[in-house]
Design a protein around this motif. Structure first.
Motif, mmCIF file in Angstrom:
data_model
loop_
_atom_site.group_PDB
_atom_site.id
_atom_site.type_symbol
_atom_site.label_atom_id
_atom_site.label_comp_id
_atom_site.label_asym_id
_atom_site.label_seq_id
_atom_site.Cartn_x
_atom_site.Cartn_y
_atom_site.Cartn_z
ATOM 1 N N LYS A 2 0.824 -1.200 0.000
ATOM 2 C CA LYS A 2 0.000 0.000 0.000
ATOM 3 C C LYS A 2 0.860 1.253 0.000
ATOM 4 N N GLY A 3 0.538 2.143 -0.937
ATOM 5 C CA GLY A 3 1.262 3.412 -1.014
ATOM 6 C C GLY A 3 2.610 3.306 -1.676
ATOM 7 N N MET A 4 2.976 2.099 -2.177
ATOM 8 C CA MET A 4 4.309 1.908 -2.715
ATOM 9 C C MET A 4 4.381 2.092 -4.227
ATOM 10 N N ILE A 5 3.207 2.177 -4.885
ATOM 11 C CA ILE A 5 3.234 2.337 -6.345
ATOM 12 C C ILE A 5 3.642 3.750 -6.699
ATOM 13 N N THR A 6 4.690 3.889 -7.511
ATOM 14 C CA THR A 6 5.177 5.201 -7.932
ATOM 15 C C THR A 6 5.027 5.319 -9.431
ATOM 16 N N SER A 191 -5.807 -10.839 -13.498
ATOM 17 C CA SER A 191 -6.208 -10.320 -12.191
ATOM 18 C C SER A 191 -5.254 -9.201 -11.810
ATOM 19 N N TRP A 192 -5.532 -8.543 -10.714
ATOM 20 C CA TRP A 192 -4.652 -7.461 -10.271
ATOM 21 C C TRP A 192 -3.260 -7.987 -9.927
ATOM 22 N N LEU A 193 -3.170 -9.236 -9.519
ATOM 23 C CA LEU A 193 -1.855 -9.821 -9.199
ATOM 24 C C LEU A 193 -0.949 -9.855 -10.423
ATOM 25 N N ASP A 194 -1.555 -9.967 -11.634
ATOM 26 C CA ASP A 194 -0.748 -9.958 -12.864
ATOM 27 C C ASP A 194 -0.035 -8.628 -13.075
ATOM 28 N N LEU A 195 -0.544 -7.584 -12.432
ATOM 29 C CA LEU A 195 0.095 -6.268 -12.524
ATOM 30 C C LEU A 195 1.077 -6.037 -11.381
ATOM 31 N N GLY A 196 1.280 -7.049 -10.560
ATOM 32 C CA GLY A 196 2.158 -6.891 -9.409
ATOM 33 C C GLY A 196 1.491 -6.173 -8.255
ATOM 34 N N VAL A 197 0.153 -6.257 -8.213
ATOM 35 C CA VAL A 197 -0.626 -5.523 -7.214
ATOM 36 C C VAL A 197 -1.395 -6.513 -6.336
ATOM 37 N N GLU A 198 -1.217 -6.416 -5.025
ATOM 38 C CA GLU A 198 -1.956 -7.273 -4.111
ATOM 39 C C GLU A 198 -3.359 -6.725 -3.862
ATOM 40 N N LEU A 199 -3.450 -5.428 -3.689
ATOM 41 C CA LEU A 199 -4.737 -4.776 -3.453
ATOM 42 C C LEU A 199 -5.067 -3.865 -4.637
ATOM 43 N N GLU A 200 -6.259 -4.016 -5.154
ATOM 44 C CA GLU A 200 -6.710 -3.177 -6.278
ATOM 45 C C GLU A 200 -6.564 -1.690 -5.965
ATOM 46 N N SER A 201 -6.894 -1.311 -4.747
ATOM 47 C CA SER A 201 -6.865 0.104 -4.358
ATOM 48 C C SER A 201 -5.470 0.702 -4.423
ATOM 49 N N ASP A 202 -4.421 -0.143 -4.240
ATOM 50 C CA ASP A 202 -3.057 0.390 -4.350
ATOM 51 C C ASP A 202 -2.821 0.985 -5.737
ATOM 52 N N PHE A 203 -3.295 0.303 -6.752
ATOM 53 C CA PHE A 203 -3.107 0.735 -8.134
ATOM 54 C C PHE A 203 -4.051 1.883 -8.483
ATOM 55 N N THR A 204 -5.332 1.683 -8.199
ATOM 56 C CA THR A 204 -6.343 2.666 -8.613
ATOM 57 C C THR A 204 -6.213 3.986 -7.860
ATOM 58 N N ASN A 205 -5.896 3.924 -6.565
ATOM 59 C CA ASN A 205 -5.758 5.164 -5.786
ATOM 60 C C ASN A 205 -4.573 5.998 -6.263
ATOM 61 N N SER A 340 4.330 -2.994 -11.255
ATOM 62 C CA SER A 340 3.137 -2.194 -10.962
ATOM 63 C C SER A 340 3.344 -0.724 -11.303
ATOM 64 N N SER A 341 4.546 -0.210 -11.010
ATOM 65 C CA SER A 341 4.829 1.201 -11.304
ATOM 66 C C SER A 341 4.851 1.465 -12.806
ATOM 67 N N ASN A 342 5.461 0.544 -13.570
ATOM 68 C CA ASN A 342 5.549 0.731 -15.018
ATOM 69 C C ASN A 342 4.178 0.653 -15.689
ATOM 70 N N THR A 343 3.349 -0.290 -15.253
ATOM 71 C CA THR A 343 2.017 -0.401 -15.849
ATOM 72 C C THR A 343 1.151 0.798 -15.472
ATOM 73 N N ALA A 344 1.261 1.256 -14.237
ATOM 74 C CA ALA A 344 0.493 2.422 -13.804
ATOM 75 C C ALA A 344 0.915 3.665 -14.593
ATOM 76 N N SER A 345 2.219 3.799 -14.838
ATOM 77 C CA SER A 345 2.712 4.956 -15.592
ATOM 78 C C SER A 345 2.199 4.933 -17.026
ATOM 79 N N LEU A 346 2.134 3.740 -17.634
ATOM 80 C CA LEU A 346 1.634 3.641 -19.000
ATOM 81 C C LEU A 346 0.156 4.014 -19.048
#
Length: 473
Positions: A2-6, A191-205, A340-346
Motif C-alpha cells: 500500500k502506497g508503494m506504487i510510484t 487479475s490485479w496480481l498480474d500487474l504486481g498488485v496485491e490490493l486493487e486500491s493500491d493501483f487505482t488510488n 506495478s509502477s511501469n504499468t500504472a505509468s503507462l
C-alpha cells in the motif's frame, strides 16, 4: 504494497456532417508591389478567393457573412496589435520620434508583408476548403499591379459551421464549479496480481491521485474543485443525468416545456442541486488485457486502452469523447513493484495527450445549448434512424443541430437533439424533413405538426396511396 506504487511521469505533447459536394466559384483580387514574389502573390490571391468562396457558402447556409468577417477582422486586429508594437520598438518608432525616409519605407514594407502573411494564415481558413483547383490567374492590362485569380472549391460545411460559431459567439468564456471524475477498470484474462498488485486500491488510488493533481494544475482557473467520485456520488450524478434526459422534454406535454423555456423558468423542468450547477463529469474507462506470458523469461505482455466521456451537467450534453489509442507493452515480472509502477505509468499517460487539448477547449464549450428528445416511430432498422439523423443534421446545420441515438426498441427510437436557438426555430427545422425519403422504403411524416418532436416513418407505397386517394377525393 500500500502506497508503494510510484508513477514514472513523462512529458506528454500536446457528430459528422459530410462536406458539400458542389464546387463553388471564387474570385480573388490582390494589388501587388514590385517587391512581391510570385509565390507571395499567389498565396494572397488564393486567400482572397477562399474568402469569396466562404462568404458565398455562409450565405447559402443561412449565416450572415458580414457579421462573420467583421468578427474575424476584429479578432485578427487584436491578435496583430502586439506584433505591430514589437516591430515599432525594433525600428525605434514612437509618437515623439516618427520614422522618416528609408527607415519609414523599410518599416512599412515589413509591416505590410508580416500582416498579409499572418492574416492569410489566421483562423486556418484553408481547413474549410476540402479541395480546390485554380482555373485562371491574370492581371489587369491597364493596371499591372492588380492581380486576379479564379478557383473552384469544395467546402466542408461542418468545419465552416464550427468556424462561424468560433468567431461569432462572443468573447465569453466558461468557468466551472466542479470537475467530477469517475474511473472504472475492466480486466480481461487477468487479475490485479498480474500487474504486481496485491490490493486493487493500491493501483487505482495512485492513478486517481496523479490524475487529480494533473487536472488541478492544468485546469487551474477553469475549474474550482476536482473531485474523484465515491460510489454514492456516482449514483447521484448518474441519476441527475437520467432525470435531465427524461424531464427536459415531456413528450406528451411539449407546450408546458415551451412556456417554461420562453419565460426563463426552468424550475418546472428540474431543480438542480447546487454542487451540480455548472459542473463537468468525466467518466474514464480503462481496459487492461493480458495478451501472453512467458514463464521461462519471466515476461508478461498486456494491452491497454479505454475511453473517456465528458458531460456538461448544466447543458445536459456530451461535451467531449475520446477512445484511447491502444498500446501493447511487455514487462519483466521479477520485480513486482517495478511491474506495478511501469504499468500504472503507462495507463496514466494514455489519455493525457488528449486532455492537454481539452484544457484549451473547456472554457469555450458552447453556451446556450438546449437539448430535447425526439421520438421516431416506424423504423425497422437502426440504419433508417441514422438516415433520419443525417436528414435532420443537414437541415439543422445553421442551428448547430447535433443528434445522438439514445435508444432503439422495436419500432420506436429516442434521439437526443442538441441545438442553438429558440424552440420555434427548432420546430421549423424539424418540419423541413417532411416527406423526405428514408432508406428508399419509407418517408418522414408528422401526424401532428404542432408537435414535430414525434415523427413517423411510413412505408413509401402506403404514403403514395394515401396521397393519391386524397387527390382523388
Amino acid at each position: 504494497m500500500k502506497g508503494m506504487i510510484t508513477l514514472v511521469l513523462v512529458v506528454v505533447l500536446n457528430f459528422q456532417i459530410s462536406a458539400k459536394d458542389e464546387f463553388i466559384s471564387g474570385q480573388g483580387r490582390f494589388v501587388s508591389t514590385d517587391h512581391d514574389s510570385l509565390s507571395f502573390v499567389k498565396k494572397q490571391l488564393l486567400y482572397s478567393a477562399f474568402q469569396d468562396v466562404i462568404s458565398k457558402e455562409l450565405s447559402s447556409m443561412g449565416h450572415n457573412s458580414e457579421v462573420f468577417w467583421s468578427k474575424y477582422n476584429e479578432k485578427f486586429d487584436a491578435y496583430f496589435a502586439p506584433i505591430k508594437e514589437n516591430l515599432e520598438k525594433t525600428y525605434g518608432k514612437t509618437e515623439e520620434t516618427p520614422l522618416t525616409g528609408k527607415q519609414k519605407e523599410s518599416f512599412e514594407k515589413n509591416l505590410r508583408a508580416k500582416k498579409l502573411v499572418l492574416k492569410s494564415r489566421y483562423g486556418k481558413l484553408n481547413k474549410v476548403v476540402s479541395s480546390y483547383s485554380i482555373k485562371k490567374m491574370s492581371r489587369s492590362p491597364q493596371y499591372p499591379s492588380s492581380r486576379y485569380m479564379s478557383v473552384q472549391a469544395k467546402v466542408n460545411r461542418k468545419v465552416l459551421n464550427d468556424l462561424y460559431y468560433t468567431f461569432t459567439r462572443g468573447g465569453s468564456t466558461r468557468n466551472y464549479k466542479n470537475l467530477f471524475i469517475t474511473i472504472h477498470y475492466r480486466l480481461k484474462d487477468m487479475s490485479w496480481l498480474d500487474l504486481g498488485v496485491e490490493l486493487e486500491s493500491d493501483f487505482t488510488n495512485a492513478l486517481s491521485e496523479h490524475w487529480k493533481r494533473w487536472f488541478e494544475d492544468k485546469f487551474n482557473g477553469k475549474v474550482s474543485n476536482v473531485i474523484i467520485t465515491t460510489d454514492s456520488e456516482y449514483e447521484k450524478l448518474d441519476t441527475h443525468l437520467k432525470m435531465l434526459s427524461e424531464t427536459r422534454l415531456p413528450l406528451s406535454n411539449v407546450t408546458d416545456v415551451e412556456k417554461s423555456l420562453e419565460s426563463g423558468d426552468t424550475s418546472t423542468i428540474l431543480s438542480v442541486e447546487d454542487e451540480l450547477k455548472d459542473s463537468l463529469w468525466l467518466k474514464v474507462q480503462v481496459n487492461m488485457d493480458k495478451i501472453s506470458e512467458n514463464a521461462i523469461f519471466k515476461k508478461r505482455t498486456f494491452k491497454f486502452g479505454g475511453e473517456y466521456l465528458l458531460f456538461d451537467l448544466k447543458a445536459n450534453k456530451l461535451a467531449s469523447h475520446y477512445d484511447f489509442i491502444s498500446e501493447e507493452a511487455t514487462f519483466e515480472t521479477t520485480d513486482v513493484q517495478k511491474l506495478s509502477s511501469n504499468t500504472a505509468s503507462l495507463v496514466y499517460r494514455l489519455p493525457v495527450a488528449k486532455w492537454q487539448e481539452l484544457a484549451k477547449e473547456v472554457t469555450h464549450f458552447p453556451l446556450g445549448v438546449q437539448s430535447f428528445n425526439l421520438e421516431v416511430f416506424g423504423a425497422s432498422s437502426v440504419k433508417q434512424i441514422e438516415e433520419v439523423q443525417k436528414h435532420l443534421a443537414t437541415v439543422g446545420l445553421t442551428n448547430n443541430l447535433k443528434l445522438n441515438l439514445e435508444s432503439f426498441n422495436r419500432d420506436r427510437a429516442v434521439v437526443k437533439l442538441f441545438y442553438k436557438g429558440n424552440i420555434e426555430e427548432l420546430k421549423t427545422t424539424i418540419l423541413k424533413s417532411k416527406n423526405m425519403e428514408v432508406d428508399k422504403k419509407k418517408v418522414i411524416i408528422f401526424k401532428d405538426e404542432s408537435n414535430p418532436f414525434a415523427i413517423n416513418l411510413m412505408d413509401k407505397m402506403s404514403s403514395e396511396k394515401s396521397i393519391n386517394s386524397n387527390g382523388q377525393g
